[in-house]
Design a protein around this motif. Structure first.
Motif, short mmCIF file in Angstrom:
data_model
loop_
_atom_site.label_atom_id
_atom_site.label_comp_id
_atom_site.label_asym_id
_atom_site.label_seq_id
_atom_site.Cartn_x
_atom_site.Cartn_y
_atom_site.Cartn_z
N LEU A 139 11.24 1.92 -1.83
CA LEU A 139 9.99 2.57 -2.60
C LEU A 139 10.47 3.99 -3.24
CD1 LEU A 139 7.25 2.88 -3.53
CD2 LEU A 139 6.44 3.79 -1.22
N GLU A 173 14.67 6.00 -12.11
CA GLU A 173 14.81 4.73 -13.09
C GLU A 173 16.67 4.31 -13.27
OE1 GLU A 173 12.61 2.80 -14.39
OE2 GLU A 173 11.14 3.50 -12.97
N ARG A 231 17.61 1.87 -10.97
CA ARG A 231 16.94 0.37 -10.97
C ARG A 231 18.07 -0.71 -11.16
NH1 ARG A 231 11.17 -0.92 -10.71
NH2 ARG A 231 10.13 0.72 -11.83
N ARG A 238 15.25 -4.68 -5.33
CA ARG A 238 13.90 -4.92 -4.82
C ARG A 238 13.18 -3.50 -4.71
NH1 ARG A 238 14.37 -7.96 0.70
NH2 ARG A 238 12.10 -7.94 0.50
N VAL A 262 10.77 -0.75 -6.06
CA VAL A 262 9.56 -0.38 -6.83
C VAL A 262 9.25 1.19 -7.03
CG1 VAL A 262 8.35 -2.30 -6.22
CG2 VAL A 262 8.13 -0.13 -4.69
N HIS A 263 8.80 1.64 -7.99
CA HIS A 263 8.67 3.02 -8.38
C HIS A 263 7.07 3.75 -8.60
CE1 HIS A 263 10.20 6.36 -11.14
NE2 HIS A 263 9.99 6.95 -10.03
N ARG A 271 0.09 4.05 0.27
CA ARG A 271 1.27 3.27 -0.30
C ARG A 271 2.47 3.31 0.64
NH1 ARG A 271 -2.74 3.32 -2.75
NH2 ARG A 271 -2.97 2.76 -5.05
N PHE A 277 3.94 0.01 2.35
CA PHE A 277 5.33 -0.35 2.14
C PHE A 277 6.22 -0.59 3.61
CE2 PHE A 277 9.81 0.90 1.73
CZ PHE A 277 10.33 0.01 0.62
N LYS A 323 3.15 -6.12 0.08
CA LYS A 323 3.62 -6.02 -1.23
C LYS A 323 3.19 -4.56 -1.63
CE LYS A 323 3.53 -8.44 -5.22
NZ LYS A 323 5.01 -8.19 -5.80
N ALA A 362 3.73 -2.72 -5.59
CA ALA A 362 4.25 -2.93 -7.00
C ALA A 362 4.41 -1.26 -7.80
CB ALA A 362 3.15 -3.64 -8.02
N ASP A 363 5.23 -1.31 -8.70
CA ASP A 363 5.17 -0.34 -9.55
C ASP A 363 3.74 0.21 -10.10
OD1 ASP A 363 7.86 -0.64 -9.66
OD2 ASP A 363 7.96 -1.32 -11.81
N GLU A 364 3.76 1.52 -9.84
CA GLU A 364 2.56 2.14 -10.17
C GLU A 364 2.49 3.48 -10.76
OE1 GLU A 364 -1.86 2.17 -7.58
OE2 GLU A 364 0.11 2.07 -6.79
#
Length: 468
Positions: free
Chosen positions: A399, A415, A418, A423, A425-426, A447, A451, A456, A458-460
């Motif tokens: 994360l 980024e 990435r 696996r 997420v950002h 969050r 995590f 789960k 996700a990107d947010e």
């Protein structure tokens, strides 16, 4: 019946001693007076892990025991800096974060080698100063710090300091020694700023021993030297924010350029009182001084708001408003661990060339890396090389947390990782700076807990309370 191995017969405390780990009950006190029962730990590790029979140093940490009846892998906090203390971070504004994450697992506030209670040379430092009566530029600052670093390294070597033992690879191996001593199959890592740099080094070397990783304010393997283009982009973002508030106002870049040009033509004398001696002094403030002040202020919305107030004062001719910056920009102290860590991490030839190109046209020029130490400056130091800084590949859950107003570790850093982190997420925090990556919004902690529990995430993008 076959005799059981000795370690199985030992009680828990003796087992800890057998592994070189010492744990004792500890009442941990936060800076605001709150207390919690914890454990104080000490672990001897080799000064150089390739020489296990050689000199050692003692790592110290605080372990906050989990409130979960089935805790996950221990969560190890990796402080920023380099030079930050994990134990002191837990005493301060992040105290509640450490306690909250106990819902998932034990939480360990680690003082990395050379920091806080794990610093074998706390008395050692070396001052540096740039003459106040001369206009400063990047070359002058670099030369001053190079001379100071070289002299400091020689003095510290004479005092018995092995500067070459203070680098991120050795610290990563400290984490592996800690994992083994704790008897934990894996670790969870929770790092911020330089702590992410260390966490990524451990992930590269020991991915099979990592459960999950939280990286806030990502400093990638080749991000020790900052990119001028990132500072330029943040100035543009601030310009857009300010114009949204007042469309009739003058553009930020235009205002800053006018003042920089003015100081280029005519550096201004600024009188100030030395905070250490109380003596009155005069500082000849230069274009480069203002560039440095701007870059340092970009780290967080609160500091940049103060810089905007400074700009207004300078535009009114009140250059005495720069006085508080004099002792910060023209002097300081070097300490072994922070100096050595940054010097050893270094910069790749490709990134160095890119930075030089960007600095040639950037408004803040080379201010974003002025004075960054290099291994070649320092006797006994070795650059960690391209294997350390190269692309990283791992399939562990990661994360990444970034702030859009962070002038130290921009979202682009995360980024860029990435492609190698399959696996990852950002979580991007709109309006957050470098200092607001954990507590600018309560949803961030939620969050993080989700995590770490394996749920789960996700990107947010989250709008948080920032400068607007």
């Amino acid at each position: 019946m076959r005799a059981l191995p000795l370690l199985i017969l030992l009680p828990p405390l003796a087992l800890a001693h057998a592994s070189g780990l010492q744990l004792e009950p500890h009442t941990f006190r936060a800076k605001d007076g709150r207390t919690v029962e914890a454990e104080l730990g000490a672990l001897k590790v080799p000064l150089r892990h390739a020489r296990p029979e050689g000199p050692s140093l003692t790592l110290r940490f605080v372990r906050f025991k989990s409130t979960n009846p089935k805790p996950g892998a221990p969560i190890v906090y990796l402080a920023g800096g380099p030079g930050g203390s994990g134990i002191e971070a837990a005493r301060g504004v992040r105290y509640e974060l450490f306690l909250a994450l106990r819902e998932v697992a034990d939480v360990i506030a680690l003082d990395q080698r050379g920091t806080g209670q794990s610093n074998p040379h706390p008395q050692l430092s070396h001052p540096w100063t740039v003459p106040l009566d001369q206009p400063m530029d990047a070359a002058m600052l670099d030369a001053t710090l190079k001379e100071a670093a070289t002299q400091a390294a020689r003095e510290w070597a004479a005092a018995g300091v092995d500067l070459g033992a203070f680098n991120t690879v050795e610290s990563a191996e400290d984490l592996e020694s800690l994992r083994q001593a704790l008897g934990a199959p894996r670790l969870n890592l929770w790092g911020i700023s330089y702590g992410t740099h260390l966490g990524l080094a451990y992930l590269r070397r020991h991915a099979d021993k990592v459960e999950r990783v939280i990286l806030a304010g990502v400093e990638g393997p080749d991000d020790t030297w900052k990119r001028p283009a990132h500072a330029e982009a943040l100035l543009d973002r601030w310009d857009a924010l300010l114009r949204a508030q007042d469309k009739s106002g003058k553009r930020l870049r235009s205002r800053l350029k006018t003042l920089l040009d003015e100081l280029e033509r005519s550096p201004r004398p600024v009188k100030f009182t030395d905070p250490k001696t109380g003596a009155s002094q005069t500082w000849l403030a230069s274009r480069f001084d203002l560039q440095l002040a701007a870059f340092e202020s970009l780290r967080d919305p609160a500091t940049f708001q103060r810089f905007l107030a400074l700009l207004s004062a300078l535009e009114a001719g009140a250059f005495e408003a720069m006085a508080p910056f004099a002792p910060l920009l023209r002097g300081g102290t070097l300490e072994p661990m922070p100096l050595a860590m940054d010097a050893a991490s270094g910069v790749s030839p490709t990134r160095r060339a890119r930075i030089a190109r960007e600095a040639g046209t950037a408004m803040l020029g080379g201010a974003v890396n002025a004075g960054v130490p290099e291994a070649a400056w320092i006797p006994g130091m070795v650059d960690l090389g391209e294997a350390f800084r190269g692309p990283l590949k791992a399939s562990n859950p990661v994360l990444m947390i970034s702030g859009t107003l962070d002038g130290r570790t921009p979202p682009d850093n995360a980024e860029a990782l990435r492609p190698g982190l399959s696996r990852a997420v950002h979580l991007v925090l709109e309006g957050a700076g470098h200092d607001g990556l954990f507590q600018s919004d309560p949803r961030i902690l939620e969050r993080m807990k989700s995590f770490m529990r394996g749920e789960k995430v996700a990107d947010e993008r989250l709008e948080v309370k920032g400068a607007r």
